[in-house]
Design an enzyme around this catalytic site. Structure first.
Site, PDB file in Angstrom:
ATOM      1  N   VAL A  44       0.867  -1.190   0.000  1.00 51.78           N
ATOM      2  CA  VAL A  44       0.000   0.000   0.000  1.00 51.78           C
ATOM      3  C   VAL A  44       0.900   1.235   0.000  1.00 51.78           C
ATOM      4  CG1 VAL A  44      -1.725   1.292   1.300  1.00 51.78           C
ATOM      5  CG2 VAL A  44      -1.839  -1.202   1.194  1.00 51.78           C
ATOM      6  N   TYR A  45       1.896   1.200   0.882  1.00 51.72           N
ATOM      7  CA  TYR A  45       2.840   2.312   0.940  1.00 51.72           C
ATOM      8  C   TYR A  45       3.559   2.454  -0.407  1.00 51.72           C
ATOM      9  CZ  TYR A  45       6.688   5.303   2.341  1.00 51.72           C
ATOM     10  OH  TYR A  45       7.582   6.334   2.424  1.00 51.72           O
ATOM     11  N   SER A  91      22.943  16.555  10.393  1.00 49.48           N
ATOM     12  CA  SER A  91      23.160  17.039   9.026  1.00 49.48           C
ATOM     13  C   SER A  91      23.923  18.360   9.151  1.00 49.48           C
ATOM     14  CB  SER A  91      21.827  17.096   8.292  1.00 49.48           C
ATOM     15  OG  SER A  91      21.314  18.373   8.266  1.00 49.48           O
ATOM     16  N   GLU A 121      36.991  20.827   3.964  1.00 45.62           N
ATOM     17  CA  GLU A 121      36.858  19.532   3.280  1.00 45.62           C
ATOM     18  C   GLU A 121      35.887  19.662   2.114  1.00 45.62           C
ATOM     19  OE1 GLU A 121      35.620  16.599   6.167  1.00 45.62           O
ATOM     20  OE2 GLU A 121      37.015  17.405   7.655  1.00 45.62           O
ATOM     21  N   LYS A 123      32.633  18.642   0.051  1.00 44.54           N
ATOM     22  CA  LYS A 123      31.334  18.064   0.389  1.00 44.54           C
ATOM     23  C   LYS A 123      30.987  17.051  -0.704  1.00 44.54           C
ATOM     24  CE  LYS A 123      26.765  19.307   2.086  1.00 44.54           C
ATOM     25  NZ  LYS A 123      26.014  18.334   1.326  1.00 44.54           N
ATOM     26  N   ASP A 125      29.175  14.316  -2.862  1.00 46.06           N
ATOM     27  CA  ASP A 125      27.761  14.144  -3.203  1.00 46.06           C
ATOM     28  C   ASP A 125      27.390  12.658  -3.205  1.00 46.06           C
ATOM     29  OD1 ASP A 125      25.239  14.831  -3.906  1.00 46.06           O
ATOM     30  OD2 ASP A 125      25.703  15.347  -5.984  1.00 46.06           O
ATOM     31  N   ARG A 144      22.041   6.967   7.246  1.00 51.65           N
ATOM     32  CA  ARG A 144      21.732   8.012   8.214  1.00 51.65           C
ATOM     33  C   ARG A 144      20.267   7.931   8.639  1.00 51.65           C
ATOM     34  NH1 ARG A 144      19.768  13.064   7.483  1.00 51.65           N
ATOM     35  NH2 ARG A 144      20.145  14.476   9.193  1.00 51.65           N
ATOM     36  N   GLU A 178      30.983   9.255   3.872  1.00 55.15           N
ATOM     37  CA  GLU A 178      30.119   9.321   2.700  1.00 55.15           C
ATOM     38  C   GLU A 178      30.371   8.125   1.795  1.00 55.15           C
ATOM     39  OE1 GLU A 178      28.346  11.911   3.142  1.00 55.15           O
ATOM     40  OE2 GLU A 178      27.398  12.412   1.221  1.00 55.15           O
ATOM     41  N   TYR A 230      34.967  10.654   7.337  1.00 55.15           N
ATOM     42  CA  TYR A 230      35.423  11.975   7.786  1.00 55.15           C
ATOM     43  C   TYR A 230      35.022  12.344   9.207  1.00 55.15           C
ATOM     44  CZ  TYR A 230      30.732  12.788   5.873  1.00 55.15           C
ATOM     45  OH  TYR A 230      29.404  12.688   5.569  1.00 55.15           O
ATOM     46  N   LYS A 294      34.917  23.006   9.143  1.00 52.99           N
ATOM     47  CA  LYS A 294      34.686  22.460  10.485  1.00 52.99           C
ATOM     48  C   LYS A 294      35.710  23.069  11.434  1.00 52.99           C
ATOM     49  CE  LYS A 294      33.367  18.075   8.407  1.00 52.99           C
ATOM     50  NZ  LYS A 294      33.631  16.643   8.204  1.00 52.99           N
ATOM     51  N   LYS A 318      27.510  25.781  -0.196  1.00 53.46           N
ATOM     52  CA  LYS A 318      27.072  25.119  -1.435  1.00 53.46           C
ATOM     53  C   LYS A 318      27.539  25.936  -2.629  1.00 53.46           C
ATOM     54  CE  LYS A 318      24.342  21.651  -0.101  1.00 53.46           C
ATOM     55  NZ  LYS A 318      22.958  21.666  -0.434  1.00 53.46           N
ATOM     56  N   CYS A 412       5.425   7.569 -34.842  1.00 51.84           N
ATOM     57  CA  CYS A 412       6.830   7.180 -34.701  1.00 51.84           C
ATOM     58  C   CYS A 412       7.688   7.848 -35.779  1.00 51.84           C
ATOM     59  CB  CYS A 412       6.949   5.662 -34.800  1.00 51.84           C
ATOM     60  SG  CYS A 412       8.654   5.093 -34.795  1.00 51.84           S
ATOM     61  N   CYS A 415       8.919   4.642 -38.138  1.00 48.96           N
ATOM     62  CA  CYS A 415       8.050   3.800 -38.965  1.00 48.96           C
ATOM     63  C   CYS A 415       6.687   4.435 -39.209  1.00 48.96           C
ATOM     64  CB  CYS A 415       7.866   2.435 -38.308  1.00 48.96           C
ATOM     65  SG  CYS A 415       6.891   2.515 -36.802  1.00 48.96           S
ATOM     66  N   CYS A 430       6.567   3.347 -29.322  1.00 55.06           N
ATOM     67  CA  CYS A 430       6.156   2.789 -30.597  1.00 55.06           C
ATOM     68  C   CYS A 430       6.042   1.291 -30.350  1.00 55.06           C
ATOM     69  CB  CYS A 430       7.211   3.066 -31.663  1.00 55.06           C
ATOM     70  SG  CYS A 430       6.883   2.139 -33.164  1.00 55.06           S
ATOM     71  N   CYS A 435       9.184  -2.071 -36.311  1.00 53.13           N
ATOM     72  CA  CYS A 435       9.679  -0.698 -36.495  1.00 53.13           C
ATOM     73  C   CYS A 435      11.185  -0.744 -36.804  1.00 53.13           C
ATOM     74  CB  CYS A 435       9.425   0.100 -35.216  1.00 53.13           C
ATOM     75  SG  CYS A 435      10.267   1.675 -35.164  1.00 53.13           S
TER      76      CYS A 435
HETATM   77  S1  IVH Z   1      30.242  16.501   8.176  1.00 51.81           S
HETATM   78  C1  IVH Z   1      28.130  16.437  12.064  1.00 51.81           C
HETATM   79  N1  IVH Z   1      31.799  16.364   6.039  1.00 51.81           N
HETATM   80  O1  IVH Z   1      26.643  16.383   3.740  1.00 51.81           O
HETATM   81  C2  IVH Z   1      28.852  16.123  10.822  1.00 51.81           C
HETATM   82  N2  IVH Z   1      29.458  15.946   5.778  1.00 51.81           N
HETATM   83  O2  IVH Z   1      24.416  18.216   4.152  1.00 51.81           O
HETATM   84  C3  IVH Z   1      28.029  16.323   9.638  1.00 51.81           C
HETATM   85  N3  IVH Z   1      28.794  15.362   3.494  1.00 51.81           N
HETATM   86  O3  IVH Z   1      24.815  14.360   5.970  1.00 51.81           O
HETATM   87  C4  IVH Z   1      28.617  15.862   8.418  1.00 51.81           C
HETATM   88  N4  IVH Z   1      30.816  15.486   2.613  1.00 51.81           N
HETATM   89  O4  IVH Z   1      26.182  13.191   4.108  1.00 51.81           O
HETATM   90  C5  IVH Z   1      30.536  16.257   6.523  1.00 51.81           C
HETATM   91  N5  IVH Z   1      33.287  16.253   4.248  1.00 51.81           N
HETATM   92  C6  IVH Z   1      32.039  16.142   4.730  1.00 51.81           C
HETATM   93  C7  IVH Z   1      30.940  15.801   3.911  1.00 51.81           C
HETATM   94  C8  IVH Z   1      29.656  15.727   4.479  1.00 51.81           C
HETATM   95  C9  IVH Z   1      29.538  15.229   2.379  1.00 51.81           C
HETATM   96  C10 IVH Z   1      27.327  15.175   3.578  1.00 51.81           C
HETATM   97  C11 IVH Z   1      26.867  14.287   4.720  1.00 51.81           C
HETATM   98  C12 IVH Z   1      25.900  15.106   5.482  1.00 51.81           C
HETATM   99  C13 IVH Z   1      25.461  16.123   4.458  1.00 51.81           C
HETATM  100  C14 IVH Z   1      24.927  17.368   5.108  1.00 51.81           C
END
Ligand code: IVH
Length: 677
Positions: A44-45, A91, A121, A123, A125, A144, A178, A230, A294, A318, A412, A415, A430, A435
């Site tokens: 259902v979900y 996060s 550091e 980030k 993806d 997570r 990550e 990390y 950090k 970002k 198409c 064809c 198609c 085709c």
């Molecule tokens: S530190 C409390 N370091 O970004 C520590 N996060 O938008 C929190 N991410 O959930 C995370 N690279 O999945 C940290 N060098 C990096 C990262 C990183 C990617 C991601 C991570 C986090 C998300 C937050």
């Protein structure tokens, strides 16, 4: 839940239906994480969720940021067991400008008496994971989830080579980081998926998430995932007391860490770091969507603590989306092997994130209509997941006054048959089985390297064969004559002969190549191999039911059903009869073939073939010799162990004689072949 097909919905109706589904799904999702409340049936979900995805895909404008579909790896429902994070996985707060980053710094420095550094550091993806080690042994890995409760993905994580099973010291720790899919692995995966008739992943992050959250460890193992760790839930067991030192210590313990980090004393250093990696972004082998700064001192991190959601000691900057403008010159519709007709925007070539882009998929008619893209429009282009060109929107101010809404084709392009939507699909199809575009795509796939491996039979030749009506299905390839091939553009005696030989040799392929080459939906090269090995010949497979096919270890129900449906078709059965009639092997022979002889008289020998062989074909002789451990080379030298000379052998024979290299004729080779059997 209403169940109207997308084609008959207006955007308003879709938005209204989605608005009802979302709170319901969120409530069900919450119940799932709360063991005491009864939960709704899985399907259902799943059905409600799939309906929401379909609505949002068809009408991207109705997507809301709080939609459950937008929560990557969030508290969505799955069958995976739950894991409680003793120390929550937080996060990060986001900023989108250098000014906001400065404010973060000023706020922090205002609250902290002592001077401190930042660690910068990338980030990554991907998706956040937590790895638990007890006395140095990997015991549990999780996603997570909602930060408090994640999903147990230990078995899948065990297949990732960058995750150590045992640490260099017997520590009990929770390490966070990550998991991501490298760009190259992502492109290769999508290529394989398309070859097997499966939908490609939209970006590497979705591909990584999908790979970790599905239940077959073999699938995860094949996906080439990687990790950068990390963070640590509690730094006490470590020797270091800085974030940069933590990365070094994690590496010493056996983890893979990202080497690009830099300690910054002030915001000028942070700015330099941002500039450097924003510039290098497209050259990195993995996707990043920003940088993280950090506080570098771990005890200071601890004393700063966190809000409900985010740490106070770190922030993500970002990158501004890398976007360029391009002009839409055309919208091209191409017919794929499975009949899906896909629109692609053809644009003025523009430089974007490290490459020149001139095309972007528009996925399906609903997507195109929702974005309201018209010929002559100027559009904004970016790269999804750092890699796939995607149009975000048209530029209103630059729309030509006479631009007309784009009219979706009804027939198409190949064809001329009327196009349809099957079931709930947003895709336009198609469904004409004859085709030419589909047949040609199917033949390209049939001839490709992992399928029947017919060297020299590429898309251009296939297109000509269809245009000139020399073929109409893959079986008819085996009836082509030398004279027919000579009518193709730029074809001479030699190219015609080579192609005929390549086609001819493919008759002897083991069954798995044919099974993959037929292009049965969902059947990739690997599944084809397991199925062929299990059933041995096509006759047994054609009479098998879905249960016995899905009983094979690496073959699931979807693949098994697809195989059964495929062979139930009369047209398919006719094609198999045709293939049998033209002498294509329909049995599995790989088991015997693959082991290369390492002990016989040809093992390790360097052999050259020259002149015209009468009974054997050159590829046949080469394949046999290689199978028996020899290396077949093109020229004679002192290192050559044997020359096999056919009729009218020339300079190679003379050279071999002058170097005292032993020389055999064809009959001697045949005698040796007979003996070895
Ligand atoms: S530190 C409390 N370091 O970004 C520590 N996060 O938008 C929190 N991410 O959930 C995370 N690279 O999945 C940290 N060098 C990096 C990262 C990183 C990617 C991601 C991570 C986090 C998300 C937050």
């Amino acid at each position: 839940m209403t169940d109207k097909s997308m084609a008959s919905l207006t955007q308003e109706q879709a938005a209204a239906e989605a608005a009802e589904l979302r709170p319901q799904l969120i409530a069900w999702g919450k119940q799932y994480y709360d063991a005491d409340t009864p939960k709704v049936e899985d399907d259902v979900y799943d059905r409600a969720y799939a309906r929401l995805v379909a609505l949002e895909t068809a009408f991207p404008a109705i997507v809301t940021p709080d939609s459950p579909t937008q929560r990557v790896g969030g508290s969505t429902k799955s069958d995976l067991p739950k894991v409680v994070h003793d120390i929550p996985m937080l996060s990060l707060g986001d900023v989108f400008s250098i000014e906001e980053l400065q404010e973060f710094d000023e706020r922090l420095r205002g609250n902290v008496a002592d001077d401190f550094d930042y660690n910068c550091e990338l980030k990554i993806d991907g998706l956040a994971i937590s790895l638990r080690y007890e006395n140095g042994e990997f015991v549990q890995g999780s996603t997570r989830g909602n930060g408090q409760i994640g999903e147990d993905i230990t078995a899948n994580l065990k297949t990732i080579t960058s995750i150590p099973q045992t640490l260099s010291r017997p520590l009990t720790i929770d390490v966070r980081g990550e998991c991501y899919m490298p760009k190259a692995a992502f492109l290769a995966l999508n290529e394989r998926r398309e070859a097997a008739g499966q939908a490609p992943f939209a970006n590497p992050r979705n591909a990584a998430a999908g790979s970790l959250r599905q239940q077959n460890t073999q699938v995860t193992a094949d996906r080439k995932l990687a990790t950068f760790m990390y963070n640590i839930a509690d730094y006490e067991p470590l020797n270091t007391r800085t974030q940069s030192g933590l990365l070094d210590e994690l590496a010493e313990l056996g983890f893979t860490t990202n080497p690009t980090y830099q300690v910054a004393h002030n915001m000028t250093d942070v700015g330099d770091y941002i500039e450097q990696y924003q510039g290098q972004r497209s050259e990195l082998p993995y996707g990043i969507d920003g940088i993280v700064i950090k506080v570098n001192t771990l005890p200071l991190q601890r004393s700063l603590g966190a809000t409900v959601k985010d740490p106070r000691w770190a922030i993500a900057y970002k990158f501004p989306p890398e976007e360029v403008e391009a002009k839409v010159l055309d919208i091209e519709w191409t017919v794929g092997r499975t009949g899906i007709v896909t629109p692609t925007a053809v644009m003025t070539p523009v430089a974007l994130a490290g490459s020149t882009v001139a095309r972007a998929s528009l996925h399906n008619p609903d997507y195109l209509t929702a974005k309201d893209i018209r010929l002559g429009d100027t559009v904004l282009l970016h790269k999804a997941g750092d890699i796939i060109p995607e149009i975000s929107q048209y530029v209103v101010a630059k729309r030509p006054a006479d631009a007309e809404p784009y009219v979706i084709p009804t027939h198409c392009p190949s064809c001329g048959a009327e196009l349809v939507h099957l079931d709930e699909e947003v895709a336009l199809r198609c469904i004409n089985p004859r085709c030419p575009a589909q047949l040609a795509e199917g033949m390209n796939h049939f001839a490709s390297r992992n399928a029947m491996n017919i060297a020299g039979l590429g898309p251009q030749i296939v297109a000509q064969l269809f245009d000139r009506k020399l073929v109409d299905d893959v079986a008819s390839l085996y009836r082509l004559t030398n004279d027919q091939l000579l009518t193709l553009d730029k074809f001479g005696e030699k190219s015609a002969q080579n192609l005929l030989t390549a086609i001819d040799n493919s008759r002897n392929n083991s069954l798995e190549r044919l099974l993959f080459g037929l292009g049965i939906r969902h059947v990739g090269a690997k599944a084809a191999r397991s199925i062929a090995a299990e059933f041995g010949d096509i006759g047994s497979l054609m009479t098998a039911d879905s249960e016995s096919i899905s009983a094979i270890d690496t073959v699931g129900g979807i693949i098994a059903d697809s195989v059964v449906t495929y062979f139930a078709s009369d047209q398919v059965r006719e094609l198999i009869d045709e293939l049998r009639a033209v002498g294509v092997n329909l049995t599995y022979t790989s088991g015997a073939e693959t082991a290369i002889d390492t002990e016989g008289q040809f093992a390790g020998q360097r052999i050259v073939l020259t002149g015209k062989l009468q009974e054997l074909s050159r590829p046949e002789a080469t394949a046999w010799l290689e199978q028996h451990g020899a290396t077949v080379t093109g020229s004679v030298s002192k290192k050559t162990d044997l020359l096999i000379a056919g009729e009218a052998a020339g300079s190679k024979l003379t050279k071999a004689e002058s170097l005292n290299v032993p020389v055999w004729n064809e009959a001697q080779l045949q005698a040796a072949m007979a003996e070895t059997k």
